[in-house]
Structure formats: structure tokens, C-alpha cells
Design a protein around this motif. Sequence first.
Motif, PDB file in Angstrom:
ATOM      1  N   LYS A 157       4.993   2.628  28.607  1.00  0.00           N
ATOM      2  CA  LYS A 157       3.890   2.717  27.647  1.00  0.00           C
ATOM      3  C   LYS A 157       3.978   1.580  26.645  1.00  0.00           C
ATOM      4  O   LYS A 157       5.048   1.284  26.112  1.00  0.00           O
ATOM      5  CB  LYS A 157       3.975   4.056  26.910  1.00  0.00           C
ATOM      6  N   GLY A 158       2.857   0.921  26.399  1.00  0.00           N
ATOM      7  CA  GLY A 158       2.775  -0.100  25.368  1.00  0.00           C
ATOM      8  C   GLY A 158       2.345   0.507  24.042  1.00  0.00           C
ATOM      9  O   GLY A 158       2.167   1.718  23.916  1.00  0.00           O
ATOM     10  N   GLY A 159       2.137  -0.341  23.042  1.00  0.00           N
ATOM     11  CA  GLY A 159       1.733   0.185  21.750  1.00  0.00           C
ATOM     12  C   GLY A 159       1.555  -0.897  20.709  1.00  0.00           C
ATOM     13  O   GLY A 159       1.584  -2.095  21.003  1.00  0.00           O
ATOM     14  N   LEU A 160       1.368  -0.456  19.484  1.00  0.00           N
ATOM     15  CA  LEU A 160       1.156  -1.336  18.343  1.00  0.00           C
ATOM     16  C   LEU A 160       2.503  -1.656  17.703  1.00  0.00           C
ATOM     17  O   LEU A 160       3.267  -0.751  17.371  1.00  0.00           O
ATOM     18  CB  LEU A 160       0.239  -0.652  17.335  1.00  0.00           C
ATOM     19  N   GLY A 161       2.789  -2.959  17.548  1.00  0.00           N
ATOM     20  CA  GLY A 161       4.050  -3.385  16.955  1.00  0.00           C
ATOM     21  C   GLY A 161       3.842  -4.358  15.823  1.00  0.00           C
ATOM     22  O   GLY A 161       2.812  -5.034  15.740  1.00  0.00           O
ATOM     23  N   SER A 162       4.830  -4.441  14.933  1.00  0.00           N
ATOM     24  CA  SER A 162       4.753  -5.366  13.810  1.00  0.00           C
ATOM     25  C   SER A 162       6.151  -5.807  13.420  1.00  0.00           C
ATOM     26  O   SER A 162       7.143  -5.110  13.699  1.00  0.00           O
ATOM     27  CB  SER A 162       4.053  -4.703  12.611  1.00  0.00           C
ATOM     28  N   ALA A 163       6.239  -6.961  12.786  1.00  0.00           N
ATOM     29  CA  ALA A 163       7.504  -7.485  12.267  1.00  0.00           C
ATOM     30  C   ALA A 163       7.185  -8.521  11.199  1.00  0.00           C
ATOM     31  O   ALA A 163       6.090  -9.104  11.180  1.00  0.00           O
ATOM     32  CB  ALA A 163       8.355  -8.095  13.376  1.00  0.00           C
ATOM     33  N   SER A 164       8.139  -8.756  10.304  1.00  0.00           N
ATOM     34  CA  SER A 164       7.935  -9.756   9.264  1.00  0.00           C
ATOM     35  C   SER A 164       9.210 -10.570   9.060  1.00  0.00           C
ATOM     36  O   SER A 164      10.296 -10.170   9.497  1.00  0.00           O
ATOM     37  CB  SER A 164       7.499  -9.104   7.951  1.00  0.00           C
ATOM     38  N   ALA A 165       9.067 -11.709   8.386  1.00  0.00           N
ATOM     39  CA  ALA A 165      10.197 -12.609   8.163  1.00  0.00           C
ATOM     40  C   ALA A 165       9.914 -13.467   6.932  1.00  0.00           C
ATOM     41  O   ALA A 165       8.778 -13.532   6.443  1.00  0.00           O
ATOM     42  CB  ALA A 165      10.420 -13.492   9.390  1.00  0.00           C
ATOM     43  N   ARG A 166      10.953 -14.123   6.454  1.00  0.00           N
ATOM     44  CA  ARG A 166      10.833 -15.024   5.318  1.00  0.00           C
ATOM     45  C   ARG A 166      11.545 -16.328   5.650  1.00  0.00           C
ATOM     46  O   ARG A 166      12.661 -16.328   6.187  1.00  0.00           O
ATOM     47  CB  ARG A 166      11.459 -14.397   4.065  1.00  0.00           C
ATOM     48  N   THR A 167      10.920 -17.453   5.342  1.00  0.00           N
ATOM     49  CA  THR A 167      11.528 -18.748   5.613  1.00  0.00           C
ATOM     50  C   THR A 167      12.518 -19.111   4.517  1.00  0.00           C
ATOM     51  O   THR A 167      12.526 -18.527   3.429  1.00  0.00           O
ATOM     52  CB  THR A 167      10.470 -19.859   5.701  1.00  0.00           C
ATOM     53  N   GLU A 168      13.350 -20.106   4.808  1.00  0.00           N
ATOM     54  CA  GLU A 168      14.287 -20.596   3.789  1.00  0.00           C
ATOM     55  C   GLU A 168      13.558 -21.161   2.588  1.00  0.00           C
ATOM     56  O   GLU A 168      14.095 -21.173   1.474  1.00  0.00           O
ATOM     57  CB  GLU A 168      15.209 -21.653   4.405  1.00  0.00           C
ATOM     58  N   SER A 169      12.314 -21.615   2.805  1.00  0.00           N
ATOM     59  CA  SER A 169      11.513 -22.164   1.713  1.00  0.00           C
ATOM     60  C   SER A 169      10.834 -21.085   0.884  1.00  0.00           C
ATOM     61  O   SER A 169      10.173 -21.402  -0.108  1.00  0.00           O
ATOM     62  CB  SER A 169      10.439 -23.107   2.282  1.00  0.00           C
ATOM     63  N   GLY A 170      10.949 -19.819   1.297  1.00  0.00           N
ATOM     64  CA  GLY A 170      10.395 -18.724   0.518  1.00  0.00           C
ATOM     65  C   GLY A 170       9.022 -18.247   0.948  1.00  0.00           C
ATOM     66  O   GLY A 170       8.429 -17.375   0.293  1.00  0.00           O
ATOM     67  N   PHE A 171       8.504 -18.788   2.043  1.00  0.00           N
ATOM     68  CA  PHE A 171       7.223 -18.314   2.554  1.00  0.00           C
ATOM     69  C   PHE A 171       7.443 -17.052   3.397  1.00  0.00           C
ATOM     70  O   PHE A 171       8.451 -16.928   4.095  1.00  0.00           O
ATOM     71  CB  PHE A 171       6.541 -19.386   3.411  1.00  0.00           C
ATOM     72  N   GLN A 172       6.485 -16.149   3.338  1.00  0.00           N
ATOM     73  CA  GLN A 172       6.528 -14.963   4.178  1.00  0.00           C
ATOM     74  C   GLN A 172       5.586 -15.130   5.365  1.00  0.00           C
ATOM     75  O   GLN A 172       4.559 -15.812   5.283  1.00  0.00           O
ATOM     76  CB  GLN A 172       6.144 -13.713   3.382  1.00  0.00           C
TER      77      GLN A 172
END
Length: 330
Positions: A157-172
Motif C-alpha cells: 500500500k502506498g500513501g501520503l508522505g512528508s519530510a523536512s530538512a535544514r541546510t547549513e546556511s539556515g534555509f528550510q
Amino acid sequence: MKNLITDIHGIAVGNATDLKLGSGVTAIVFDKPAIASGTALGGAPGSRELALLDPANTVETVDAFVLSGGSAYGLDAAGGVQAGLREDGRGLPVGGFHVPIVPQAILMDLTNGADKDWPQHSPYRDLGYEAYRNASASELQLGTKGAGTGATTVNLKGGLGSASARTESGFQLAALVAVNAMGSVTIGQGPHFWSAPFEEQDEFGGRGWPPAFQREDLALRMKGGPTTATTIGIIVTDATLTKARAHRLSIAAHDGFARAIYPAHLPFDGDTVFSAATCEKAVPDDWAFAELCLLATTTMARAIARGVYEADALPHEGALKSWKDKFGRP
């Protein structure tokens, strides 16, 4: 940070889920118009306003994105989101009117075994409106929700996924994706995700890669017959980008498809990635933008694995099993 697309300030996400229909809609709504672009690399895409997102074309910003099941019927969902935005006075000023700009991508979930016997008009416009009204910056459920409701892969089964990260420069940067691939996000017949090298804090089970790869692990496996295909997603940053750089970010996020799905971008996949910049932070220099592109790849790969890991099987006879059904729940 909650490891969700809503970690980016100025974004709200709403789901509308219909388990009987075996389908749904996800609306991604920006507090203010966002610089946007996108790219379709699958051989069978379905979309609305994708041409508008070409860097050569005039309009640079969008009010919302929509991800939906329903194949071409699902394209009605953007009308529901547009109606909600219009009620709230949102949209591009044009000749005394406000025209909400709402690009959309759809996935094919019509043959997943759920009840698609709707009356004259499809339910997707109403589901789009519901998803818009459900939009929240603080609550977001993954797995068998919204556009991920009817999604499947070749074996799970597939689905809805999400993830986040932050760069060394401080951008999200963050990704949201509805995983409905023709191929597989896991290796062979086991629980290991192709995305494993990029996993953070056991977000999709912490199984890593298998101790060794077998020849059969690399064989072609894909859905046959009437296909239920296409993975559709969004990559967003709070950096200030031009439309051309946003387009490049969407291409880098497609590399995440290739890292997470084996194989991706097939002739009957409609694999599509939208991209956006909320422009809350400064313009990244060339090095910082390259890091954003790298994280677009790895964050999208993580989000794809999470979409399968968080999914539950649909509640009807013969429904495809989920990852947790096969390999255990925490």
C-alpha cells in the motif's frame, strides 16, 4: 520541526479522505502567493496549469497546489480549492476579478478495488473544497490520507508522505508526496527501503539496507494490467528563489524519486513534482542553492519511504497489504 511540510512557515495542508471511494485530495495552501514551478518526468502525467509553471511563462506565483486521486476525474478537485480561495478573496488580480492560481497533479487509483460508482458528477470538486477548508499549519496526517488514500505500489500500500530538512546556511526545505508508483520502494521481498541511506531518526522503521543485494532484488517489478500508477509531490523552501531556480529545485526532487522508487519515471507513471519558494529568507548564493538541490533529492526520497511506511490497507476485501501489515508495527 515536526518533519513535515508544514515546518515551512506560511504553509497549511488539508486532506479530504473517502475510504469507501478509496481516494482523496490534498490541498497545499500558501499564506501569500509563492514563487512556483514544476516538472513532469513520467510518461503518462495528468495535470492542471502545469504549463503555467514553465519558467518561460508569465505568471510567477501560485496560491495553492492540489494533489489528488481519481485519474483525470480528479482534476475537478482544483475547482473546489479555487472556490474556497475565491470565497476568501484570494487570487491574481485580473481586470477587476481575483483568479486563484491552483496547479494540480493527479494519480491513477481507479482500479484499487474500492467503490468508484459515483453519480453524474465526480466527487472530487467537493473533496477539493473540503481539503481546502481542512487546511492547517499545525495538523497533518500521513499514510492513507488525502491524495494517498488509494495509492499503491507494486507490492505494498502506498500513501501520503512528508519530510523536512535544514541546510547549513539556515534555509528550510520540505517535501510532500503521494506515493502511487508502478515500481517498488522496498528492496526485493524484504522490509528495507531504497531510501535507507537518507533516513533520519528511524522515520520509516530504521531497517537500513539488507546485508547483501541479490540478483532478484534488482529485477524489474512493476504493476501489470490496468495500472494504478503515478507518484506526485511538492518540494518547498523558505529561501528566496527565482522561478527558474524553483524549476531546477523540482528537477532535483525528481532525483529523489529515482533514489526511492525502483524503477521510477516509467511510461505509465505520471511522476510530477511541483516546487515553490515562500521567499521568507534571503537569496541563497550558488553554494547554498546547490545544497538546497541536494536536500531536495534526499528529502523527497525520505518522504516517499514515509508515505509507504505510514500507510494502512484500505478497508475492503482483497486490498493490498501495508508495510506494517507485512513487517510489523512498532
